[in-house]
Structure formats: C-alpha cells, structure tokens
Design a protein around this motif. Structure first.
Motif, short mmCIF file in Angstrom:
data_model
loop_
_atom_site.label_atom_id
_atom_site.label_comp_id
_atom_site.label_asym_id
_atom_site.label_seq_id
_atom_site.Cartn_x
_atom_site.Cartn_y
_atom_site.Cartn_z
N TYR A 24 0.84 -1.20 0.00
CA TYR A 24 0.00 0.00 0.00
C TYR A 24 0.88 1.25 0.00
N PRO A 25 1.73 1.39 -1.03
CA PRO A 25 2.66 2.53 -1.06
C PRO A 25 1.92 3.86 -1.16
N ALA A 26 2.42 4.84 -0.47
CA ALA A 26 1.73 6.13 -0.34
C ALA A 26 1.41 6.75 -1.70
N GLU B 11 -4.26 6.39 -3.73
CA GLU B 11 -5.51 6.89 -4.32
C GLU B 11 -6.00 5.96 -5.42
N GLU B 12 -5.07 5.52 -6.29
CA GLU B 12 -5.47 4.61 -7.37
C GLU B 12 -5.83 3.24 -6.83
N ILE B 13 -5.07 2.74 -5.85
CA ILE B 13 -5.39 1.45 -5.23
C ILE B 13 -6.79 1.49 -4.63
N ASP B 14 -7.10 2.56 -3.91
CA ASP B 14 -8.40 2.68 -3.26
C ASP B 14 -9.53 2.69 -4.29
N THR B 15 -9.33 3.42 -5.39
CA THR B 15 -10.36 3.50 -6.43
C THR B 15 -10.62 2.14 -7.06
N VAL C 95 -2.30 -2.07 -10.31
CA VAL C 95 -1.80 -0.72 -10.07
C VAL C 95 -0.28 -0.76 -10.00
N GLY C 96 0.39 0.03 -10.83
CA GLY C 96 1.84 0.04 -10.80
C GLY C 96 2.44 -1.20 -11.43
N ASP C 97 3.71 -1.46 -11.14
CA ASP C 97 4.43 -2.55 -11.79
C ASP C 97 4.75 -3.70 -10.85
N ARG C 98 4.04 -3.76 -9.70
CA ARG C 98 4.24 -4.85 -8.75
C ARG C 98 2.94 -5.10 -7.99
N LEU C 99 2.94 -6.12 -7.18
CA LEU C 99 1.75 -6.46 -6.40
C LEU C 99 1.38 -5.37 -5.41
N THR C 100 0.08 -5.11 -5.28
CA THR C 100 -0.41 -4.18 -4.27
C THR C 100 -1.66 -4.78 -3.61
#
Length: 330
Positions: free
Chosen positions: A159-161, A165-169, A219-224
């Motif tokens: 859950y990188p800072a 916002e994108e993770i939450d959406t 989201v991004g280039d790794r697991l979240t």
C-alpha cells in the motif's frame, strides 16, 4: 417492485461491528504483541484469504498464529456458524488455544448481548478470549503498517503512499461489483435482482480484462493491496461461483488476461500456497443448502491447470519489485 421489496431480495453483507484496532503503540485500542492474538479463518472464505496472503507476504506467521475452522458451517440455534471440529483436527471439537467450539463464543465473550452475524476473518485476544476485530478491509492494511516492526526482511509494501488513491479507487470498484457481486448473484431471490447483479459483475470483469491485457498488475508494476483483493475472488470463480452462484455468462478461463493473471499470482509465493480447494468447494456446496439442497460437491476444474505457463512476464514488472523479496517456502 418497490425499493424496499427489492432490497429485501438482495444479499447484503452484515455490518462490521467489532473494529478495535491493534496498533504499534496501542493508541487506538490494543498494542501489537507477537503471539498474543489468534487469527480465526476459514480456508474457504475469500475475505479471510486476504489476511492469510498478507500474513505470508509480510512474514508474520509466527507473530500471528492461525486457527482454521471446519469448512462446513454448523447449524446452531437456527443459524449457520463457523466451528472447530475433530474432523478438521481440533481435539474435542474445540480450538486448542481458545478452547471454544463456535467462533460466536469469542463474539459473546466480548459483548454478551451481541445478536448480529458472526464472520471470518476474526482476530481474538488470547489473554481474554474476546473478539478484537472482524474488520477485514482494514486488517490487511494494519498488518502492513502497524505490524511493520515484526515484518520479515524484504517484506513488500502493498500500500505505497504514492499509489494509494489509485489502489483505493480500483479496490472499491472490485469490492462492489466483483467481491460482493458474486454473492449478489448467488444469493439473489428474484430474477430481477439476479439479472442486475450478474450483468454488473460481468461488465466489471470485462473492464478488468481490458486493464490487465496491457499491464501485469492492477496498479503500478508490482503487487499491491488491489491485487490481493481481486485475486481471492478470481481463484474461486470457476470452482464455485461459475456454477454454484450462477455466474456463468463466461468462465474465468475464457478471459485470456484474467485467467493468465490468476495463474500468475497462483504461482507467486504467498498466494497459491494459501489455497485449499477441498475446503473451498466443501464449504460452498455443502453449506448453502438453499442453493444446493442435495449438498453434492462438484468435481473440477482441474487445479493443475493453474500451474500452466501464463506468459505474463512479457508485460513487465515483477511481483515484489527490486526492493522486496518473496516469502520463504511454506
């Protein structure tokens, strides 16, 4: 049909009543303490599966021991309950640490007048026998932040800072239309409710197929955290939701990107090693007698298919990125 009538025919998750937080300094309830808390899970439950994945990825297996319920719930006073059983390895049908047969005993120890639902995952304080929390959405986030001092070396940040916002959406869309969507379809009590739920579910799966066709992770280039929340539903899709819950417009295996993504994560340490298909299928087919009155447990699909090559590496990225490592083998 009125709004009130329609709502009575729709499946709704019970409110999360117990939300005491366990924090590094105990500022909001209870302090982090290795070995003090017992995580009660069902290996069948997708919500509990989130906690098992996070626990593995962060290396908290020794710090947070787990109690596993029987996959088939037991009828107690008119309601189905999560219980411990001799068949599941618990002597005398009681958890060997908590000494309880039904999880609801920990709920009532915390609040004797409680009359709401009983759900997993549940965190119980072994010093009191009281339920601490069943707040599954925030438990994984707290494992990643408040328990950081007990993380293994090389634990990932799910859950990188800069991505929150994108993770939450993405996670909220997944929660409303996929995680809950399969239940809305499966437990629908009218054709109208089912039609609406299954249409919304597959519309979201179609959008996720598009998203994952050009990127390895959500989201991004790794697991979240977003991947953890989606995957626990996808891994159960063809074994139970497709047939048992009538989510059968398409199989997951008919979505090239989603099926590849599911296999990719299944083969990633911390994901596939938390899955027990026998528990998953026995729970759904043998407990939901209003859907499957014969309680016959279906065979298939062949889980060996999850070990076939997925080719997702070509999209770039890596599960843990350059600054984290995979957890040790189970």
């Amino acid at each position: 049909m009125s709004v009130q009538q329609r709502e009575r025919k729709e499946h709704k998750r019970a409110p999360l009543h117990f939300r005491t937080r366990i924090t590094a300094d105990g500022r909001e309830g209870l302090p982090v303490e290795a070995g003090r808390y017992r995580l009660v899970v069902s290996l069948a439950c997708p919500w509990a599966n989130r906690l098992l994945i996070a626990r593995r990825l962060f290396g908290l297996e020794q710090a947070i021991p787990v109690a596993v319920t029987d996959p088939v719930q037991e009828m107690i006073e008119g309601d189905y309950h999560w219980v411990f059983s001799e068949a599941n390895g618990d002597p005398d049908g009681r958890d060997r640490v908590l000494g309880i047969h039904a999880l609801r005993e920990a709920y009532l120890a915390a609040e004797p007048d409680y009359t709401g639902g009983v759900s997993v995952p549940a965190v119980v304080d072994t010093t009191t026998g009281h339920l601490v929390s069943n707040d599954f959405p925030n438990l994984t986030l707290d494992l990643g932040s408040e328990w950081r001092a007990l993380h293994r070396p090389g634990a990932p940040d799910l859950y990188p800072a800069h991505l929150r916002e994108e993770i939450d959406t993405v996670a909220e869309e997944v929660y409303q239309e996929v995680n809950c969507g399969v239940y809305h379809a499966g437990f629908a009590q009218s054709q109208e409710v089912y039609d609406r739920a299954v249409t919304k579910l597959f519309r979201r799966l179609d959008l996720l197929e598009q998203r994952l066709s050009t990127r390895r992770y959500l989201v991004g280039d790794r697991l979240t955290e977003a991947d953890v929340r989606l995957w626990v539903t996808l891994i159960r899709f063809d074994p139970v939701y497709h047939g048992h819950f009538k989510c059968n417009i398409r199989k997951l295996a008919e979505y090239p990107a989603l099926w590849g993504y599911t296999r990719d994560l299944f083969q990633t340490p911390g994901f596939g090693d938390t899955i027990d298909f026998e528990h998953i299928q026995r729970h759904y087919y043998a407990t939901h007698d209003m859907i499957n009155p014969t309680r016959i447990v279906a065979h298939g699909p062949d889980p060996a298919l999850l070990l076939t090559p997925h080719g997702r590496e070509a999209l770039g990225g890596s599960p843990f990125g350059p600054d984290a490592t995979a957890p040790d083998p189970v």
